[in-house]
Each structure stands twice: as C-alpha cells, then as structure tokens.
Motif scaffolding. Structure first.
Motif: not given
Lengths: 477, 477
Positions: A47, A49, A290-291, A295-300, B98, B100-103, B326, B328-330
């Motif tokens: 993760n 970020h 994400s990798k 590394g934009e993991c949270g965007q899915r 982190g 929006l890019g972090a899980y 997770s 998606n964060v947005p």
C-alpha cells in the motif's frame, strides 16, 4: 429462540473456512496498538501511498478535471492545470457522455479497453482484442470473478504456488474448490520446477480432484522472483498437456529490480511458441493500477485479458459483470492513463518520467537495503527481491522459541511477528499466512517504507531479532 | 482435445443459470442499434447522468481536490474552488494519511463510517454504531456479500418480491440458493400483503426449502411503491416469527414523489416497536450514492448497516471484505458528502439546495408525466410512481400479439419491447426480467430522460403502442 441465518453457527461454511492473513491477527493487533498511540509501520499490505509514496501528478490532474468537468469552462483553469492534462480530461470525458457519474458498460468504457489493447500490443508485439479485455475494480475482483466461473465444487482444483498470495487460497475456499499447492524452491531463489507441478497434479488426482487451472504470480508475491522465459515455456507446455487454464497474475510487471530477467508476459511467450500452444491454452492475465510506480491502490482499478476463451464463455463472464453494473469509472480512467502515459514532447512528459523513475529507482535501492539487512541478521536468510514489493525472509526459529509459541497457543511465526510488532511497531505478515514447508518459518514485509526510514527500520528489526534469538537460543554463550 | 475449464460446457452451472435482464437481450440489441447510428434513449438502467442529469457541484469540487491534493498548496486554488470545498477536502484527506491512492480499512475509512452513523441517527432518532457500518463499491456489492454469507446451498431460500430487481434473482442463482417469490399486488398499487408471505413460506417448506432471509425494496424497484409504517411493522413481525434476516434495500430513500408516505427506514420502525423485535430481528440495510438526487452511479459507492448481528458474524463479514482489500476510496468520500452535505450558512449551501431540489422536483414532475402518459395509451395501465426511478406499466397484449411472439420464439413482452426499441429507440426492460404473474405483461422504464424530452418520448411511445395494438387487435374496426 432458534438460530437465525446470520448467527455464526449457521453461516455459509465456505465463508467461515476463508483465511486472509494479510489483514488477519497481526493487522488487527497493529490497529489496536495504533489506537493506543503506538507508532506502527504498516508493512503488511503493498500500500505504497499509505507509507508516503506520492501519487504521480499528471494522472491525478486528469482525474480531478474529469471529476469536476465544470472547471474546463473556467477561464482560470490554465492557472492550475497544464494544457495536456486538460486535453486528456476532455479525451476521456468524450468517451463517457454522462461523465464519471454514469455507469459504464459492465466491461468498462470501450475507449479505455481499446487503449489497454494497444498497450498490450506495444508490450508483446501481438495484437490484442478490446472485446476480450474487461476492466475491474482492482485485479482481485477480476481473479474472484474468474475463479467463480471455474470452480464448481470441491472436486475442482486450482494449482497455486506456495508460498502464495492469500487472495487465491481465500477465494478458492469461498467458492468451495480445492487448492492444489505447488512448492516454490527457496534454495533456487524461489524457482518453479515443473516436476513439482506434475507431482502436485498426481497427488490431487489420487484424492479425486480434477485440476482445472493454474495460478502463476510473476513477479512473485510474497517471494519476489521473476520467471524466466524458459520457465514460462515449461509452464505453458504443462498447461497445454494438462488442459489447464493459466491465470497470470502480472500485477507487479512494472516492479523489476534486476536486469537479468526483465518482465515477460505469459501471453507473449505463448504467442512466441506458436501453434498449438498459442491457439489452445486458455489464459487470463490480470493487471492493476495499484502496483508499479503508480500505487493507486485506493482507486481500485484493474483489468483482465482473456486469450483463447470462446465467445460463449466471454458472454457468461460479461453477464456476471453486469450484476454489479460497472467497475468504478474514475479508476477506469487511471487505467487508461497508466497504459497511455504522457509521450515525449508532451508538456507533462518530463515530470512524469522524473516522478516514475524516481519511485522505481528508490524501490530498487530499498529492495537491496532490505534483503541485505535481513541477511545480516542472525538466523535470518533472505532471497533477493528481484521484483514485486516484498521481502520474504526465512526466520530460523530455535526449538525453544517454537516451544514457547506452542505454549502461548500460537503458530511459531505468528508468535515471532507479534513480538516484533510489540517491540518495534513493524507490522508484518507471518509466513504461515502464505503457506510454507512444514517446520520452516518466514515473514513477509513490503519494501515500501520511505527510503530514508529504511536504515532505522532495519536496525530496529536487527536489534529485536538479536534479543529474540538470544532469549530462545539453546546454548547461551 | 478435451474440454477445458473455461469452455462453456464446463463452467460453473450456477454462473450459467444467472439471468440479468437489465443488461440482457434488449440492452445488447440497443447497443447494436446505437453502433449502427440509431439514436437510443437508454431507459433500461437507473443511470441519471447518462441521460443528462448534472452532478451536484459541491461534492465534485471536494473529490477533485482530494484527487489533486497538491492544488491545496497552490495560491490560485481559491479562484477555482470555494473555501468550504477546500476545507472539506482537507477534512477528508486528514482521515486518510495516504490520500485516495491508499487502501483504506476493508470496511471503509473510520471517519466516514462515523459520518454515516451520525446521518442514520439524525434520520431515525436512534444511535447507530460505526463498527456495524461497512462501506462498499455500490449497494449491489454489499447485497452480494451478505447473500454469499447466508446461502449455503439449494435448500436455503430467500424471499424476494415479485416483480423484483434482478440483482436478487441473479445473486441467489450465482450462489446456488433458492429464490422464494412473494407477489406484490398490482391492483393495490403494488402493496405487500403479509398473507402472501405466509403462503410463499409454506410453499417453500413443502419443497424442502428453509427460508432464511427476506428482501424488501423500499421504495420499490421496478414497482415504485413506498411501504407504509403499518406494512413495515407487519413485515418485521413476520421476520421475527419466522426468524428471517431482513435485507432492506433502501437505495431510493431520497426518491419520493408523494407526501402521504414519506420514506421510513426498516430500522426506525424496528426500533420503534421495542423489544423483543428491536433486539432480535437481524436486519441489514443498504444505501448508495448512485440514486437519489446524487445519481453518482459510476463512482460505485454504498454502505450497509447491520443490526442485531453478533460480533462473531461481523468479523466473518469483515474477513470476506478483506479479500478485495478495500472499497474504492473516492466513492467513500462521496458517501461522506452525501450523508453530511453543506449546512445553512456554508458558502455552498444555497447552490447545493438549489441543485438537489431542482433535480428532485423535476423527477417528481417526470413521474407524473410518465404515469399519466402510459395511462392515456390503449391497453396500458400504470400505477403512479410513488418513489424510486421507474415506471412499470402493464401492457395488455392481445392474443394475436402473444401468438406472433411465440412464432418469433420470444417471450411476449420481450417481443413488444424489441418492436418498441426498433421503432422509437426507447430501450426498456421487459417485465419478464423482473418476474410477473403468469400471462400478465409489463415493461420497466426509468423516469430519467430529461424533462423537456418527456412529452416527445411519451408521444412516440403512444404512437408506437397504437400501431402495435392495431396490428394485433383481434377485431379491427
């Protein structure tokens, strides 16, 4: 009062059987300690970020503009955004007339699937069909969807490398199939020996299991090795002989930290091999935003590409995608940007290259610092992290430590990792969460902490390990 | 060559059994026609932005800033963004170090789950626990996850209203359970009669099915009715007697087009009823950012809240969420903004109210125009759309039309909807996709086309319907 459907006793047994160590006991304990005010270094999940890696600027500019398209009509927009980001936002908005708030086609926006196909063609030298590319909410969701199509029940087996990323074991449990392990060889830098594969399949057959698919993770997670072209050929021959679907988890394809074995996709090797392999092996390849240096993991965001899958099956997979309507649209745009980054001459090109190179080169140095650090510790041996985002050192636990763990009701590596966490705040995942040979113990850590923090983390690890080994060493000096 | 795992013949049978009409034959044909250049009015899915609804400005400003946090350091940011959007972006960024890019945590960001809990408390007058609220990639994903926990096999039944939203039938098929239908009464404005429920459960038992859960969709999809408090009490009593988990699909709670029956949540009614109901009925309620006046479908944001579910079960559900890391964060931030919109006195308050009121009032007028339009057509009767986003008119097809459909190898309503599509470009979903009583035919259309286009759409429908009825009428004048 009788038992109700959401009482633990009456839940779907497959749900209960699932294990997912990456967010398991260690993570939960780390979260508790964090709440209590302890400083935790979360190296349990890849993760980046969350550990301070900054997002690439250009894609964030483009997606911000897509989220707020009214900015494009603002005369001041040029003060905050470069012209190529503005142009690119317009490009993506033209693909989705309703903008980011509209469901896309369940396979993803056609325009972005086309950009992905063009990327694959540039990478592999073989054309790719956008109709066989589905965008997903991260690669994990795609893997789950494909395994759901393959697994019919306990009699269906899936070959999975051990050590493995627990997505596979968890999903196979959830859908009621059987995991068929094949062991990677730690003494050969986590190499994959096709003879082991044959043995695994034979053993599974003996138990009445039909092996239907094989997973490779390249570069490896948690093991970090990069598969050679020769090895991939062997694997493809094997899948062809055994009529196995090959699931190519290639999410770490940008994360390469040595020059001997650059990333080569399973699809390219398959095409290079020619007929019958190139026309007969069923392959599904997975990728993600994400990798890599993204590394934009949270965007899915992710995609899978299908090769040699019949239109009728593709339709079934499309139908299943439809149930949840569409992958999230902002992450689709990230995927478009990842496969189609700024080009030489674009305003943002230099910044993009500087940022991405900076991240990748630092990761390469960190891979080295971490491996060397582990190898300098007593009773710790670690293969070099050739790729991906993890180190997976073996911890040679003394018998007394194993005994102490047993008395505490813990698996020995969980015991070690918990002590490490309490002493140093370093949150790792015990090797048992990934599978390992009987009596051998590991832990997984990401190589993601900030480069400047690395020396301190490694010395804090070393100090803990020395104390631990001293405490449990049989013969004290 | 033998059969391979992703050949159609050998796919998981449950995957093949799934039907999903909202993106089925009609949608595919409409997509084809669109490719050929025909103008298509997509009313098959509740996808407001795709039909021209503009997103609310304030949430888009906040999420754009969260995507591009470097703008917050730009001295010109105030030229493009109001101060309260800037403050709110900082507020959400402070919840996710982190960005929006972090899980996030697999349940979603704790800070946003707290905002959701506060919203529920304001709405219902009863406190809500953030630990029992999980954020999801849209409500559908949450429904699928809960049904996956409940369904153990064919012997497990789930009561689903008919007509129903096909998410339920599709998911129950996918996980190998049994759908137990209960019929809504069209002649009583799609009312829910508890005696029908009892009969459905009795019939299921007779077939050896254990009914474990009950779905309500309130306001109804595709039927548009709003459940009264009295009706909800009956349902809760029934679930208590029968020990059923109640799944409350309340995604249309903002979409109410009459004043007699405002939305009331299942949870509030349950709490009002007091013990034992309030302490014993297991309830999972679903909500989304995709509907209401938000319509942010493409962002894929939702949540579910669990009531009277044991910690051990909550842990299992958490574990399953962890497999895909997770939501998606947005979209989590959109959810935070939806449950915690600008307040009186905030800079953006008036604009927010103007925009949301404008959308809701227009939807209310469109619901009326559509219902009245359908009722003015020959052989068409339609209950008023009290809530949600759909009209579900009954089409009284003449025997000759049913005969013609049979000869064409089509279900009669599919035949009608295909002809409607070819003639007018209006893409609807045949009632058979939602379930309906034997020999009765419907179609579902959204009420989402732009208000100014409505008269033309309805007159184009009317003209088509007249021609159709004339063609197939038994006795011609």
């Amino acid at each position: 009062m009788g038992i109700k459907a959401l009482d633990y006793e009456s839940l779907n047994e497959n749900v209960k059987k699932v294990e997912y160590a990456v967010r398991g006991e260690l993570y939960l304990r780390a979260s508790e300690l964090q709440k209590e005010g302890k400083k935790i270094i979360f190296t349990n999940v890849g993760n980046p970020h969350a550990l301070g890696q900054r997002p690439l600027t250009f894609p964030r500019q483009v997606v911000a503009l897509c989220q707020a398209p009214f900015l494009l009509d603002d005369p001041n927009v040029g003060l905050l955004f470069p012209a190529d980001a503005i142009a690119r936002a317009k490009h993506y908005l033209s693909m989705t007339p309703g903008g980011l708030g509209a469901y896309s086609d369940s396979r993803g926006l056609p325009g972005i699937r086309k950009e992905v196909a063009e990327f694959i063609e540039r990478r592999d030298g073989y054309s790719s069909d956008p109709e066989l590319i589905f965008l997903t909410d991260g690669a994990s969701k795609g893997v789950m969807q494909i395994l759901n199509c393959i697994i019919r029940g306990q009699g269906d087996g899936v070959l999975v490398p051990v050590p493995q990323y627990p997505l596979y074991s968890a999903t196979i449990s959830l859908y009621g199939g059987s995991l068929v392990p094949y062991y990677l060889d730690e003494s050969a830098n986590w190499g994959l020996d096709v003879n082991n594969l044959r043995e695994s399949v034979a053993q599974a057959r003996f138990k009445g299991i039909t092996v239907r698919a094989m997973v490779i993770i390249n570069p490896g997670n948690p093991t970090g090795q990069c598969l050679s072209e020769a090895n991939l050929r062997e694997i493809l021959n094997f899948c062809h002989q055994e009529k196995l679907v090959l699931l190519g988890d290639e999410v770490y394809q940008q994360n390469i930290y040595q020059d001997e074995r650059p990333f080569i996709s399973a699809r390219k090797v398959m095409m290079d091999m020619g007929q019958p392999i190139s026309k007969e092996v069923q392959l599904v390849s997975f990728h993600t935003v994400s990798k890599g240096y993204w590394g934009e993991c949270g965007q899915r965001g992710g995609y899978f590409e299908m090769t040699n899958i019949s239109p009728q099956t593709v339709d079934e997979i499309y139908k299943i995608s439809s149930i949840s309507l569409s992958p999230n649209v902002p992450a689709q745009i990230f995927m478009g940007l990842m496969v189609n980054p700024p080009k030489p001459g674009d305003i943002s090109y230099e910044q993009y290259v500087r940022e991405s190179k900076g991240i990748l080169e630092s990761l390469r140095r960190r891979a080295r610092i971490m491996t060397d650090g582990f190898n300098s510790c007593k009773n710790v041996v670690c293969n070099f992290t050739e790729g991906a985002m993890y180190s997976f050192p073996q911890i040679r636990l003394p018998p007394k430590a194993i005994e102490a763990a047993k008395n505490a009701g813990k698996v020995a590596d969980v015991f070690y990792c918990l002590k490490l966490l309490e002493a140093t705040g370093i949150s790792t995942v015990p090797g048992s969460g990934f599978g390992q040979k009987e009596g051998v113990f590991h832990l997984r850590t990401t190589i993601l902490p900030a480069e400047e923090d690395m020396p301190e983390i490694m010395s804090s690890f070393k100090k803990f390990n020395e104390g631990f080994m001293e405490q449990y060493e049989d013969v004290k000096i």
